[in-house]
Design a protein around this motif. Sequence first.
Motif, mmCIF file in Angstrom:
data_model
loop_
_atom_site.group_PDB
_atom_site.id
_atom_site.type_symbol
_atom_site.label_atom_id
_atom_site.label_comp_id
_atom_site.label_asym_id
_atom_site.label_seq_id
_atom_site.Cartn_x
_atom_site.Cartn_y
_atom_site.Cartn_z
ATOM 1 N N GLU A 203 -0.431 7.836 -5.574
ATOM 2 C CA GLU A 203 -1.635 8.650 -5.370
ATOM 3 C C GLU A 203 -1.265 10.064 -4.939
ATOM 4 O O GLU A 203 -1.839 11.043 -5.415
ATOM 5 C CB GLU A 203 -2.536 8.003 -4.320
ATOM 6 C CG GLU A 203 -3.231 6.745 -4.791
ATOM 7 C CD GLU A 203 -4.103 6.124 -3.713
ATOM 8 O OE1 GLU A 203 -5.047 5.411 -4.075
ATOM 9 O OE2 GLU A 203 -3.847 6.359 -2.513
ATOM 10 N N GLU B 261 0.809 -1.219 0.000
ATOM 11 C CA GLU B 261 0.000 0.000 0.000
ATOM 12 C C GLU B 261 0.843 1.270 0.000
ATOM 13 O O GLU B 261 0.398 2.322 -0.443
ATOM 14 C CB GLU B 261 -0.972 0.008 1.191
ATOM 15 C CG GLU B 261 -0.314 -0.056 2.539
ATOM 16 C CD GLU B 261 -0.487 -1.417 3.197
ATOM 17 O OE1 GLU B 261 -0.558 -1.452 4.451
ATOM 18 O OE2 GLU B 261 -0.546 -2.432 2.474
ATOM 19 N N HIS B 262 2.093 1.195 0.490
ATOM 20 C CA HIS B 262 2.957 2.373 0.487
ATOM 21 C C HIS B 262 3.330 2.774 -0.938
ATOM 22 O O HIS B 262 3.465 3.969 -1.240
ATOM 23 C CB HIS B 262 4.214 2.097 1.312
ATOM 24 C CG HIS B 262 3.944 1.893 2.769
ATOM 25 N ND1 HIS B 262 4.029 2.901 3.695
ATOM 26 C CD2 HIS B 262 3.554 0.790 3.459
ATOM 27 C CE1 HIS B 262 3.718 2.443 4.889
ATOM 28 N NE2 HIS B 262 3.429 1.153 4.771
ATOM 29 N N SER C 61 -6.953 1.544 -4.136
ATOM 30 C CA SER C 61 -6.286 2.658 -3.460
ATOM 31 C C SER C 61 -5.493 2.160 -2.255
ATOM 32 O O SER C 61 -5.634 1.017 -1.808
ATOM 33 C CB SER C 61 -7.334 3.661 -2.973
ATOM 34 O OG SER C 61 -8.113 3.085 -1.928
ATOM 35 N N LEU C 62 -4.656 3.052 -1.721
ATOM 36 C CA LEU C 62 -3.926 2.756 -0.489
ATOM 37 C C LEU C 62 -4.890 2.316 0.604
ATOM 38 O O LEU C 62 -4.659 1.323 1.294
ATOM 39 C CB LEU C 62 -3.151 4.006 -0.052
ATOM 40 C CG LEU C 62 -2.340 3.962 1.251
ATOM 41 C CD1 LEU C 62 -1.254 5.025 1.220
ATOM 42 C CD2 LEU C 62 -3.179 4.174 2.507
ATOM 43 N N GLY D 61 0.270 4.474 -2.280
ATOM 44 C CA GLY D 61 0.116 5.774 -1.641
ATOM 45 C C GLY D 61 1.049 6.821 -2.218
ATOM 46 O O GLY D 61 0.670 7.993 -2.394
#
Length: 364
Positions: free
Chosen positions: A108, A101-102, A118-119, A105
């Motif tokens: 994004e 997720e990093h 999405s994250l 992120g």
Amino acid sequence: MASDHRPGARGKACRAPSAGGGGAGVKIAILFDPGAADWTPEDIRGVMKAVDEIGTIFGTKGHKIRKIPVRHDMRWFQTARRADLVFNLCEGVHGKSEWEEHVVGTLEFAGIPVTGASLWTLAACRRKPIANSLLQQAGLPIPRWTVAQGKIDDAFPLPAIVKPAAEDASAGVDRGSVVSDRKTLRARVAAMTEQFDEVLVQEYVGGREFNVGFVGNRVLPIAEIDFSRMPEGAWPILTYAGKWEIGSPDDLGSVPVCPAAVPQKLADRLVRIADLSWRTMQGKGYGRIDLRLDDAGRPWVLEVNPNPDLNDDAGLSRMAKAAGWDYAELVRRIAEVALREAQGAKAARELLAPSRRPRATRTA
């Protein structure tokens, strides 16, 4: 599917793709995890199979492709930020899923169009206690569960399945994961807590298992896992071996069937539950919801899986084929969803337009 407060919605202020499909092509960066020290050559080939196939799909349409391994040095970002679209196949960094997720992120935050979830969705879905709490709050049917912290309530229903609370891809799930007595439950929890930071204990639902796939707003044909050929005495569950060790007894015993043979009324119910689950977790891009029926035929949500495996022989591709899409069409639609959300329909059509000649692929 989620509302405009999602990170992906902010991308509408980003730059437009650099050129038309009939001209210079769109710049597409394909991100992937190059692996950890303990990865085998077969592990790496499994990752690169999708990377290479997706690169070929877009390269033959005249788009400019960069295949970018993601490492902690952040050099990958300097290349990715110049892309019109990032096709995200990165499921972790150096084999650690918590970094997935990093990566999203970072993209994004920079306003770079990226495929998939999405994250927020990736982080929440990977942490099963958080996902279960949110799904329950939305009124969805979730089997009883608890995080193993000390003694498990003697009233907790058995059989139960014991698995890592913050892993995906069936990591930590094997034939010993389902327990049917208190002594075995205690032993399994003790063994799992030595390997994983948090362990989830969840009521086992023993009926048929179904998968409902999403690409954008499109619901794909329902798939079922047929466990009738599992080894004698084995619980009918999808283990890590069943998912990733081709030719193993667990693999041969868990056969996906798509489309599933289900009455229309049940199919409609499964889709309604899956759709609400996907929307509750702010799903976008592409994903898969796993469900099971209990003895009374009631569906229960097992997991919400954003960005599931995108290899051509994986579940989402199988569902897409049942919908009449070949693998290239599935890949194009996933890219189209990302660009449509970030840049609008015109940019998405740009991506799908064929170019005059194929372009060479570069690896960062």
